[in-house]
Design a protein around this motif. Structure first.
Motif, PDB file in Angstrom:
ATOM      1  N   GLY A 113       0.800  -1.223   0.000  1.00 13.45           N
ATOM      2  CA  GLY A 113       0.000   0.000   0.000  1.00 13.45           C
ATOM      3  C   GLY A 113       0.824   1.261   0.000  1.00 13.45           C
ATOM      4  O   GLY A 113       0.336   2.313   0.409  1.00 13.45           O
ATOM      5  N   LEU A 114       2.100   1.194  -0.403  1.00 13.45           N
ATOM      6  CA  LEU A 114       3.048   2.317  -0.445  1.00 13.45           C
ATOM      7  C   LEU A 114       3.486   2.794   0.941  1.00 13.45           C
ATOM      8  O   LEU A 114       4.181   3.796   1.058  1.00 13.45           O
ATOM      9  N   GLY A 115       3.097   2.056   1.967  1.00 14.12           N
ATOM     10  CA  GLY A 115       3.525   2.443   3.317  1.00 14.12           C
ATOM     11  C   GLY A 115       5.021   2.379   3.489  1.00 14.12           C
ATOM     12  O   GLY A 115       5.637   3.243   4.124  1.00 14.12           O
ATOM     13  N   ARG A 116       5.616   1.345   2.892  1.00 13.63           N
ATOM     14  CA  ARG A 116       7.069   1.198   2.971  1.00 13.63           C
ATOM     15  C   ARG A 116       7.771   2.358   2.271  1.00 13.63           C
ATOM     16  O   ARG A 116       8.791   2.862   2.745  1.00 13.63           O
ATOM     17  N   TRP A 117       7.262   2.811   1.143  1.00 12.65           N
ATOM     18  CA  TRP A 117       7.865   3.901   0.374  1.00 12.65           C
ATOM     19  C   TRP A 117       7.852   5.204   1.168  1.00 12.65           C
ATOM     20  O   TRP A 117       8.867   5.897   1.267  1.00 12.65           O
ATOM     21  N   TYR A 118       6.696   5.520   1.745  1.00 14.96           N
ATOM     22  CA  TYR A 118       6.594   6.772   2.495  1.00 14.96           C
ATOM     23  C   TYR A 118       7.321   6.690   3.837  1.00 14.96           C
ATOM     24  O   TYR A 118       7.827   7.709   4.327  1.00 14.96           O
ATOM     25  N   ASN A 119       7.392   5.510   4.406  1.00 11.91           N
ATOM     26  CA  ASN A 119       8.174   5.365   5.629  1.00 11.91           C
ATOM     27  C   ASN A 119       9.660   5.589   5.350  1.00 11.91           C
ATOM     28  O   ASN A 119      10.378   6.187   6.157  1.00 11.91           O
ATOM     29  N   VAL A 276       1.688   7.257   5.220  1.00 10.45           N
ATOM     30  CA  VAL A 276       1.922   5.921   5.762  1.00 10.45           C
ATOM     31  C   VAL A 276       0.634   5.364   6.354  1.00 10.45           C
ATOM     32  O   VAL A 276       0.293   4.182   6.146  1.00 10.45           O
ATOM     33  N   ALA A 277      -0.104   6.188   7.071  1.00  6.46           N
ATOM     34  CA  ALA A 277      -1.365   5.735   7.665  1.00  6.46           C
ATOM     35  C   ALA A 277      -2.373   5.361   6.585  1.00  6.46           C
ATOM     36  O   ALA A 277      -3.128   4.386   6.726  1.00  6.46           O
ATOM     37  N   ARG A 278      -2.409   6.108   5.493  1.00 10.82           N
ATOM     38  CA  ARG A 278      -3.358   5.817   4.411  1.00 10.82           C
ATOM     39  C   ARG A 278      -3.056   4.495   3.711  1.00 10.82           C
ATOM     40  O   ARG A 278      -3.939   3.923   3.058  1.00 10.82           O
ATOM     41  N   SER A 279      -1.823   4.030   3.819  1.00 10.40           N
ATOM     42  CA  SER A 279      -1.484   2.755   3.177  1.00 10.40           C
ATOM     43  C   SER A 279      -2.271   1.601   3.773  1.00 10.40           C
ATOM     44  O   SER A 279      -2.364   0.524   3.168  1.00 10.40           O
ATOM     45  N   GLY A 280      -2.861   1.789   4.937  1.00  8.27           N
ATOM     46  CA  GLY A 280      -3.686   0.750   5.541  1.00  8.27           C
ATOM     47  C   GLY A 280      -4.949   0.450   4.770  1.00  8.27           C
ATOM     48  O   GLY A 280      -5.585  -0.584   4.989  1.00  8.27           O
ATOM     49  N   TYR A 281      -5.353   1.332   3.860  1.00 10.78           N
ATOM     50  CA  TYR A 281      -6.539   1.093   3.032  1.00 10.78           C
ATOM     51  C   TYR A 281      -6.259   0.118   1.889  1.00 10.78           C
ATOM     52  O   TYR A 281      -7.186  -0.411   1.276  1.00 10.78           O
ATOM     53  N   LEU A 282      -4.997  -0.100   1.560  1.00  8.68           N
ATOM     54  CA  LEU A 282      -4.635  -0.891   0.387  1.00  8.68           C
ATOM     55  C   LEU A 282      -4.157  -2.286   0.790  1.00  8.68           C
ATOM     56  O   LEU A 282      -3.746  -2.510   1.938  1.00  8.68           O
ATOM     57  N   PRO A 283      -4.212  -3.230  -0.146  1.00 10.44           N
ATOM     58  CA  PRO A 283      -3.816  -4.608   0.184  1.00 10.44           C
ATOM     59  C   PRO A 283      -2.307  -4.779   0.276  1.00 10.44           C
ATOM     60  O   PRO A 283      -1.529  -3.911  -0.124  1.00 10.44           O
ATOM     61  N   THR A 284      -1.915  -5.921   0.792  1.00  9.06           N
ATOM     62  CA  THR A 284      -0.516  -6.315   0.877  1.00  9.06           C
ATOM     63  C   THR A 284      -0.305  -7.571   0.045  1.00  9.06           C
ATOM     64  O   THR A 284      -1.067  -8.544   0.175  1.00  9.06           O
ATOM     65  N   VAL A 285       0.680  -7.533  -0.820  1.00  7.33           N
ATOM     66  CA  VAL A 285       0.998  -8.672  -1.668  1.00  7.33           C
ATOM     67  C   VAL A 285       2.378  -9.191  -1.272  1.00  7.33           C
ATOM     68  O   VAL A 285       3.342  -8.417  -1.227  1.00  7.33           O
ATOM     69  N   GLY A 286       2.452 -10.486  -0.986  1.00  7.24           N
ATOM     70  CA  GLY A 286       3.709 -11.061  -0.539  1.00  7.24           C
ATOM     71  C   GLY A 286       4.143 -12.226  -1.392  1.00  7.24           C
ATOM     72  O   GLY A 286       3.326 -12.930  -2.010  1.00  7.24           O
ATOM     73  N   LEU A 287       5.421 -12.466  -1.473  1.00  9.13           N
ATOM     74  CA  LEU A 287       6.010 -13.572  -2.213  1.00  9.13           C
ATOM     75  C   LEU A 287       6.801 -14.431  -1.241  1.00  9.13           C
ATOM     76  O   LEU A 287       7.590 -13.917  -0.445  1.00  9.13           O
ATOM     77  N   ASN A 288       6.563 -15.755  -1.313  1.00  7.74           N
ATOM     78  CA  ASN A 288       7.279 -16.694  -0.459  1.00  7.74           C
ATOM     79  C   ASN A 288       7.923 -17.759  -1.339  1.00  7.74           C
ATOM     80  O   ASN A 288       7.291 -18.274  -2.281  1.00  7.74           O
ATOM     81  N   GLY A 289       9.132 -18.109  -1.054  1.00  9.03           N
ATOM     82  CA  GLY A 289       9.823 -19.136  -1.805  1.00  9.03           C
ATOM     83  C   GLY A 289      10.685 -19.978  -0.890  1.00  9.03           C
ATOM     84  O   GLY A 289      11.100 -19.528   0.187  1.00  9.03           O
ATOM     85  N   SER A 290      10.932 -21.235  -1.317  1.00  8.65           N
ATOM     86  CA  SER A 290      11.762 -22.112  -0.491  1.00  8.65           C
ATOM     87  C   SER A 290      12.501 -23.109  -1.380  1.00  8.65           C
ATOM     88  O   SER A 290      12.038 -23.461  -2.479  1.00  8.65           O
ATOM     89  N   TYR A 291      13.618 -23.544  -0.917  1.00  7.24           N
ATOM     90  CA  TYR A 291      14.394 -24.602  -1.561  1.00  7.24           C
ATOM     91  C   TYR A 291      14.819 -25.540  -0.445  1.00  7.24           C
ATOM     92  O   TYR A 291      15.514 -25.138   0.495  1.00  7.24           O
TER      93      TYR A 291
END
Length: 442
Positions: A113-119, A276-291
């Motif tokens: 949600g761009l929270g990381r960018w503004y933080n 940063v607070a407004r980023s709470g309105y948007l979703p979070t997309v995550g990637l997980n990988g393993s070997y």
């Protein structure tokens, strides 16, 4: 009376002889360099800047993935009574099972949600604010340094004035004794001269003590313990900035004043906090990988006796708080209120800075005029003292009148010294308020 005079004279000569041996000049530039390198307050503020610099790096941004390694081993020893397909029963006592695994896992947030960018931007602005706070500490410390430095210079010049006065008073004793021996004056003239020498010696000793105390204050700011007090003197030269320079500095005061710059930086930080607070309105997309690697040795009752797997996997996840109980709404509202407070604080700082600059400028101009008047006053009193000295030698005025002219000259010279350094310190106040204290030569 004569015994007291001899004691004070001996004490004065002893102090004078030990004070000005092997002296070196501590220039203003050298004092500033030593302060920037050694002062504890400045060093602590620089450490805070380094902390803020570390915090605003990519390593603290949340943009890098997290990678973890896992490993495990499992061992079982069991008695098994199993019924296989077809009805066959199998009993295994002490059946052993061994399992081993190892894997490397990666977790990465693709979008939050761009929270990381503004933080991240907020951390960079916090670094800028910390640098401004360090600059304010440096400005205050340099102003404190120069205040003490000029006090040492003022007392140094006062010592020189009092030394000249004492020499004149000693010459007066010699003259009074000659006059008494030739019958031109009574013993009262000698006694009056000795009293004045004693008073001048005491005043000089007290001023020397004040000078030593001021030098100790200077050493504390410099964090300098290597140079003994008696081995350094300061530069008593004072120069003032031109009127044109001062006008340019005043015009750029709002862009350079450190308090206003800090207020503007705080507003920027609060603006990023809202985003940063407004980023709470948007979703979070995550990637997980393993070997990973897995191996197992199973008992005879198992369909497979042993197995080994080696491979990788990946998954993509989406998380969206459709409603978080109002936390995001509350955070946004509070962030907006804090930003409004920062705006109001900036307006308050602007009013105070404008007032302080006007007061400092008026004080500076007034003290410059006083200094010019005191310079003229010194010239007047020097002329008066020279004429009084000539008249005293030929007996046209009394010793009391001569002493008064001498005292007037002392007061005029010390007042001029005070006015000179007061005017310079007033100028430094103007330079600090206009944000130019660290940009000029002293």
């Amino acid at each position: 009376m004569q015994r007291m005079f001899r004691s004070l004279t001996f004490l004065f000569l002893f102090v004078a002889g030990n004070t000005y041996s092997q002296t070196q000049v501590l220039s203003k530039e050298e004092a500033i360099i030593k302060t920037l390198e050694n002062n504890y307050g400045i060093r602590m503020s620089q450490n805070m800047v380094e902390i803020a610099d570390n915090s605003q790096s990519i390593l603290n941004s949340g943009y890098l993935p997290s990678i973890s390694g896992l490993a495990g081993a499992n061992y079982n020893n069991e008695d098994i009574n199993a019924t296989l397909q077809g009805g066959e029963e199998r009993v295994v006592d002490g059946a052993k099972t061994n399992r081993y695994n190892a894997s490397v896992n990666l977790n990465y947030t693709l979008f939050d949600g761009l929270g990381r960018w503004y933080n991240f931007k907020q951390l960079k602005e916090q670094y800028n604010l910390t640098k401004l706070e360090a600059r304010e500490t440096i400005e205050n410390t340099i102003l404190q340094l120069l205040t003490v430095y000029f006090e040492v210079a003022r007392l140094t010049e006062n010592v020189e004035v009092l030394e000249e006065t004492l020499e004149t008073s000693k010459e007066r004793i010699t003259r009074a004794r000659y006059q008494f021996e030739f019958g031109q004056a009574n013993r009262l003239g000698i006694l009056n001269a000795e009293v004045d020498v004693n008073n001048d010696s005491i005043l000089l000793l007290n001023t020397r003590q004040q000078l030593a105390n001021a030098k100790r204050d200077l050493n504390v700011i410099l964090n300098e313990q290597e140079i003994p007090l008696e081995n350094f003197v300061v530069d008593t030269t004072v120069t003032f900035i031109t009127k044109l320079q001062l006008e340019n500095y005043l015009q750029e005061a709002r862009q350079n004043n450190v308090s206003l710059l800090q207020a503007e930086s705080a507003i920027n930080i609060s603006d990023y906090a809202i985003k940063v607070a407004r980023s709470g309105y948007l979703p979070t997309v995550g990637l997980n990988g393993s070997y990973g690697w897995n191996t197992a040795n199973l008992p005879a009752t198992s369909f497979v006796q042993s197995s080994t797997t080696l491979g990788y996997g990946a998954s993509l996840s989406l998380s969206w708080d459709l409603f978080d109980g109002g936390t995001t709404i509350t955070n946004i509202r509070n962030a907006k209120i804090r930003q409004e407070n920062e705006e109001l604080f900036k307006q308050q700082i602007l009013l105070e800075v404008n007032r302080d600059i006007a007061n400092a400028l008026g004080d500076y101009e007034n003290k410059r005029i006083i200094y010019e008047v005191q310079e003229k006053n010194v010239l007047t009193n020097e002329n008066n003292f020279e004429r009084s000295q000539e008249q005293f030698k030929v007996g046209q005025i009394t010793s009391i009148e001569f002493r008064q002219a001498q005292i007037n000259l002392i007061n005029a010279r010390t007042s001029k010294n005070l006015a000179k350094y007061d005017a310079k310190l007033a100028e430094l106040q103007v330079l600090q308020l206009t944000g130019q204290l660290l940009n000029v030569e002293f």
